[in-house]
Design an enzyme around this catalytic site. Structure first.
Site, PDB file in Angstrom:
ATOM      1  N   GLU A 185       0.817  -1.214   0.000  1.00  0.00           N
ATOM      2  CA  GLU A 185       0.000   0.000   0.000  1.00  0.00           C
ATOM      3  C   GLU A 185       0.855   1.271   0.000  1.00  0.00           C
ATOM      4  O   GLU A 185       0.384   2.352   0.357  1.00  0.00           O
ATOM      5  CB  GLU A 185      -0.940  -0.018   1.216  1.00  0.00           C
ATOM      6  CG  GLU A 185      -2.031  -1.067   1.055  1.00  0.00           C
ATOM      7  CD  GLU A 185      -2.803  -1.303   2.329  1.00  0.00           C
ATOM      8  OE1 GLU A 185      -3.841  -0.665   2.514  1.00  0.00           O
ATOM      9  OE2 GLU A 185      -2.364  -2.123   3.146  1.00  0.00           O
ATOM     10  N   SER A 217      -6.742  -3.046   1.542  1.00  0.00           N
ATOM     11  CA  SER A 217      -7.065  -2.519   0.212  1.00  0.00           C
ATOM     12  C   SER A 217      -7.646  -3.574  -0.732  1.00  0.00           C
ATOM     13  O   SER A 217      -7.499  -3.491  -1.944  1.00  0.00           O
ATOM     14  CB  SER A 217      -5.831  -1.880  -0.441  1.00  0.00           C
ATOM     15  OG  SER A 217      -5.414  -0.761   0.289  1.00  0.00           O
ATOM     16  N   TYR A 235      -9.433   3.277  -5.226  1.00  0.00           N
ATOM     17  CA  TYR A 235      -8.446   4.326  -5.485  1.00  0.00           C
ATOM     18  C   TYR A 235      -8.537   5.020  -6.843  1.00  0.00           C
ATOM     19  O   TYR A 235      -7.702   5.844  -7.156  1.00  0.00           O
ATOM     20  CB  TYR A 235      -7.025   3.780  -5.236  1.00  0.00           C
ATOM     21  CG  TYR A 235      -6.883   3.210  -3.845  1.00  0.00           C
ATOM     22  CD1 TYR A 235      -7.095   4.021  -2.731  1.00  0.00           C
ATOM     23  CD2 TYR A 235      -6.586   1.870  -3.626  1.00  0.00           C
ATOM     24  CE1 TYR A 235      -7.003   3.517  -1.446  1.00  0.00           C
ATOM     25  CE2 TYR A 235      -6.489   1.352  -2.344  1.00  0.00           C
ATOM     26  CZ  TYR A 235      -6.692   2.183  -1.264  1.00  0.00           C
ATOM     27  OH  TYR A 235      -6.598   1.678   0.002  1.00  0.00           O
ATOM     28  N   ARG A 247     -11.187   3.622  11.492  1.00  0.00           N
ATOM     29  CA  ARG A 247     -12.362   3.484  10.613  1.00  0.00           C
ATOM     30  C   ARG A 247     -12.805   2.018  10.606  1.00  0.00           C
ATOM     31  O   ARG A 247     -11.976   1.124  10.442  1.00  0.00           O
ATOM     32  CB  ARG A 247     -12.017   3.914   9.193  1.00  0.00           C
ATOM     33  CG  ARG A 247     -13.238   4.283   8.357  1.00  0.00           C
ATOM     34  CD  ARG A 247     -12.896   4.354   6.874  1.00  0.00           C
ATOM     35  NE  ARG A 247     -12.825   3.020   6.319  1.00  0.00           N
ATOM     36  CZ  ARG A 247     -11.884   2.611   5.472  1.00  0.00           C
ATOM     37  NH1 ARG A 247     -10.925   3.413   5.062  1.00  0.00           N
ATOM     38  NH2 ARG A 247     -11.890   1.367   5.020  1.00  0.00           N
ATOM     39  N   ASP A 271     -15.230  -0.971   9.034  1.00  0.00           N
ATOM     40  CA  ASP A 271     -15.988  -1.347   7.836  1.00  0.00           C
ATOM     41  C   ASP A 271     -17.108  -2.336   8.162  1.00  0.00           C
ATOM     42  O   ASP A 271     -16.916  -3.253   8.955  1.00  0.00           O
ATOM     43  CB  ASP A 271     -15.049  -1.995   6.805  1.00  0.00           C
ATOM     44  CG  ASP A 271     -14.015  -1.017   6.272  1.00  0.00           C
ATOM     45  OD1 ASP A 271     -14.218   0.207   6.405  1.00  0.00           O
ATOM     46  OD2 ASP A 271     -12.996  -1.487   5.715  1.00  0.00           O
ATOM     47  N   GLU A 296     -14.011  -5.260   9.619  1.00  0.00           N
ATOM     48  CA  GLU A 296     -12.648  -5.040  10.131  1.00  0.00           C
ATOM     49  C   GLU A 296     -12.512  -3.650  10.724  1.00  0.00           C
ATOM     50  O   GLU A 296     -13.356  -2.777  10.528  1.00  0.00           O
ATOM     51  CB  GLU A 296     -11.622  -5.211   8.997  1.00  0.00           C
ATOM     52  CG  GLU A 296     -11.866  -4.249   7.851  1.00  0.00           C
ATOM     53  CD  GLU A 296     -10.615  -3.927   7.049  1.00  0.00           C
ATOM     54  OE1 GLU A 296      -9.515  -4.325   7.433  1.00  0.00           O
ATOM     55  OE2 GLU A 296     -10.772  -3.225   6.035  1.00  0.00           O
ATOM     56  N   ASN A 340      -9.784  -0.491  10.795  1.00  0.00           N
ATOM     57  CA  ASN A 340      -8.587   0.077  10.167  1.00  0.00           C
ATOM     58  C   ASN A 340      -7.996   1.105  11.128  1.00  0.00           C
ATOM     59  O   ASN A 340      -8.635   2.106  11.432  1.00  0.00           O
ATOM     60  CB  ASN A 340      -8.958   0.776   8.854  1.00  0.00           C
ATOM     61  CG  ASN A 340      -9.599  -0.189   7.871  1.00  0.00           C
ATOM     62  OD1 ASN A 340      -8.931  -1.030   7.284  1.00  0.00           O
ATOM     63  ND2 ASN A 340     -10.916  -0.093   7.709  1.00  0.00           N
ATOM     64  N   GLY A 361      -7.028   5.541   5.113  1.00  0.00           N
ATOM     65  CA  GLY A 361      -6.587   6.508   4.103  1.00  0.00           C
ATOM     66  C   GLY A 361      -6.858   7.943   4.552  1.00  0.00           C
ATOM     67  O   GLY A 361      -7.881   8.227   5.155  1.00  0.00           O
TER      68      GLY A 361
HETATM   69  N1  LIG Z   1     -17.916 -11.276   4.367  1.00  0.00           N
HETATM   70  C1  LIG Z   1     -18.062 -10.413   3.351  1.00  0.00           C
HETATM   71  N2  LIG Z   1     -19.236 -10.325   2.683  1.00  0.00           N
HETATM   72  C2  LIG Z   1     -19.384  -9.464   1.636  1.00  0.00           C
HETATM   73  N3  LIG Z   1     -18.389  -8.688   1.174  1.00  0.00           N
HETATM   74  C3  LIG Z   1     -17.188  -8.728   1.797  1.00  0.00           C
HETATM   75  C4  LIG Z   1     -16.966  -9.587   2.912  1.00  0.00           C
HETATM   76  N4  LIG Z   1     -15.683  -9.429   3.300  1.00  0.00           N
HETATM   77  C5  LIG Z   1     -15.146  -8.503   2.493  1.00  0.00           C
HETATM   78  N5  LIG Z   1     -16.030  -8.078   1.576  1.00  0.00           N
HETATM   79  C6  LIG Z   1     -15.792  -7.067   0.527  1.00  0.00           C
HETATM   80  O1  LIG Z   1     -14.389  -6.877   0.367  1.00  0.00           O
HETATM   81  C7  LIG Z   1     -13.985  -5.566   0.797  1.00  0.00           C
HETATM   82  C8  LIG Z   1     -12.665  -5.628   1.557  1.00  0.00           C
HETATM   83  O2  LIG Z   1     -12.797  -6.424   2.703  1.00  0.00           O
HETATM   84  P1  LIG Z   1     -12.230  -6.009   4.127  1.00  0.00           P
HETATM   85  O3  LIG Z   1     -12.529  -7.124   5.083  1.00  0.00           O
HETATM   86  O4  LIG Z   1     -12.749  -4.666   4.516  1.00  0.00           O
HETATM   87  O5  LIG Z   1     -10.643  -6.005   3.907  1.00  0.00           O
HETATM   88  P2  LIG Z   1      -9.607  -4.890   3.400  1.00  0.00           P
HETATM   89  O6  LIG Z   1     -10.347  -3.610   3.195  1.00  0.00           O
HETATM   90  O7  LIG Z   1      -8.631  -4.830   4.513  1.00  0.00           O
HETATM   91  O8  LIG Z   1      -9.009  -5.454   2.164  1.00  0.00           O
HETATM   92  C9  LIG Z   1     -15.130  -5.075   1.652  1.00  0.00           C
HETATM   93  O9  LIG Z   1     -15.157  -3.663   1.671  1.00  0.00           O
HETATM   94  C10 LIG Z   1     -16.339  -5.717   0.974  1.00  0.00           C
HETATM   95  O10 LIG Z   1     -16.706  -5.013  -0.187  1.00  0.00           O
HETATM   96 MG   LIG Z   2     -11.810  -2.728   4.448  1.00  0.00          MG
END
Ligand SMILES: Nc1ncnc2c1ncn2[C@@H]1O[C@H](COP(=O)(O)OP(=O)(O)O)[C@@H](O)[C@H]1O
Ligand SMILES: [Mg+2]
Length: 333
Positions: free
Chosen positions: A18, A177, A243, A282, A284, A297, A299, A303
């Site tokens: 990143e 990301s 991004y 932040r 999610d 998760e 963060n 960003g």
């Molecule tokens: N269990 C889930 N069900 C539906 N979509 C998911 C799920 N896990 C991740 N995603 C999708 O993938 C994106 C990234 O996942 P995330 O767990 O936030 O990891 P990171 O942002 O650290 O890569 C999420 O914003 C969402 O759009």
């Molecule tokens: Mg995320």
């Protein structure tokens, strides 16, 4: 003490995948810090003692040199930090967001922005975060973990069927990301999803897929800001939608009933505290059509370009980008 008496080391770049996101954050943070009148030193810990000479060029150029996380130790221990009052960490991902850099700063006795060592390490480890979520009753998707060298594909397929079925999500345990993440729609995609995630981590988190909307909530000084909805144009919030400008639509405050917004803010604070975050962060979420929230998760160093999500939520709460950066510095001092 006025801002002009405060010396800030802006840590930017780094050696994680990143790196470029960090440079974008750093550029915006530098502008805000300068506007606020702080004394700023831009430092890329991956460069070691030979720091880039031309800061403006540094922010725009693509670097081709091999960057090493081993340089971090040398940099933090050098005279560069002798007169620093606080380090603003604009790094993302491994070695910057995961507690390792934070521990070097602790050893050197330098104050820094964002969460401390343990919270940073916990949040970077998605499985560890899920354990904390379970303990503190933060609703989150069902899951199991795969360790490297234990990847029995048939066993994994049977676990998916037993625990939640398809679609499901494979993600590297400690990446960000959306790098290395696959939404897996059936048995045939499992092998590839495992291979992809293992490129970035020794551990994979497999989660049930939660259909619905994409929400995120910022926490600043122990208060949750108004939730923001992300509508990726391609339907999936991947690296490109995150991004590339115009690839996602952002709605803040999110168009949801006030009770749902309150619930999301409550869950965000619970998630933030469960990991032990400080300063800002932040969180999610996925939100189903029945308004059930699932936390994905935390963060700890989200960003920070002036158009990133946390600044957008701050703005919705009446906090300008400069004020946000100022508050982060002040709450870390
Ligand atoms: N269990 C889930 N069900 C539906 N979509 C998911 C799920 N896990 C991740 N995603 C999708 O993938 C994106 C990234 O996942 P995330 O767990 O936030 O990891 P990171 O942002 O650290 O890569 C999420 O914003 C969402 O759009
Ligand atoms: Mg995320």
């Amino acid at each position: 003490m006025s801002n002009s008496d405060i010396s800030v080391a802006l840590l930017v770049g780094g050696s994680s995948p990143e790196r470029n996101v960090s440079k974008a954050s750093g550029k915006s943070v530098l502008a805000a810090l300068s506007f606020l009148g702080y004394k700023v030193k831009v430092i890329d810990p991956a460069y070691g003692l030979n720091q880039p000479k031309d800061v403006e060029k540094f922010f725009v150029e693509k670097d081709f040199t091999e960057l090493s996380n081993r340089n971090y130790v040398e940099v933090i221990n050098s005279t560069m930090f002798d007169d620093v009052d606080v380090a603003f960490i604009a790094l993302h991902g491994k070695w910057g967001e995961d507690g390792t850099l934070q521990s070097l700063l602790e050893l050197r006795g330098i104050k820094y922005t964002g969460s401390k060592v343990l919270a940073s390490a916990t949040a970077m480890d998605k499985c560890m975060t899920k354990v904390m979520f379970q303990h503190y009753d933060v609703a989150s998707p069902r899951w199991f973990v795969i360790n490297r060298n234990e990847e029995d594909v048939e066993l994994i397929k049977s676990k998916i069927k037993k625990f939640f079925g398809y679609p499901c999500v494979f993600k590297p345990n400690d990446s960000g990301s959306t790098i290395g993440l696959t939404i897996c729609r059936g048995d045939v995609e499992v092998g590839h999803a495992i291979k992809t995630a293992f490129k970035y981590s020794n551990k994979i988190l497999v989660e049930e897929y939660i259909p619905g909307r994409e929400m995120t909530v910022a926490v600043l000084d122990k208060h949750a800001l108004p939730p923001l909805e992300i509508k990726p144009k391609g339907g999936f919030y991947d690296y490109e939608s995150k991004y590339t400008s115009g690839m996602s639509e952002y709605i803040v405050p999110a168009q949801i009933p006030p009770k749902v917004a309150e619930h999301l803010q409550h869950q965000a604070l619970l998630a933030y505290n469960s990991v032990g975050c400080e300063s800002y962060g932040r969180i999610d979420f996925r939100l189903t059509t029945e308004y059930k929230s699932y936390c994905l998760e935390v963060n700890t160093l989200p960003g920070m370009t002036s158009t990133s999500l946390v600044p957008k939520m701050a703005k919705a709460a009446g906090i300008s980008f400069e004020e946000l950066i100022d508050r982060i510095i002040k709450n870390s001092l």
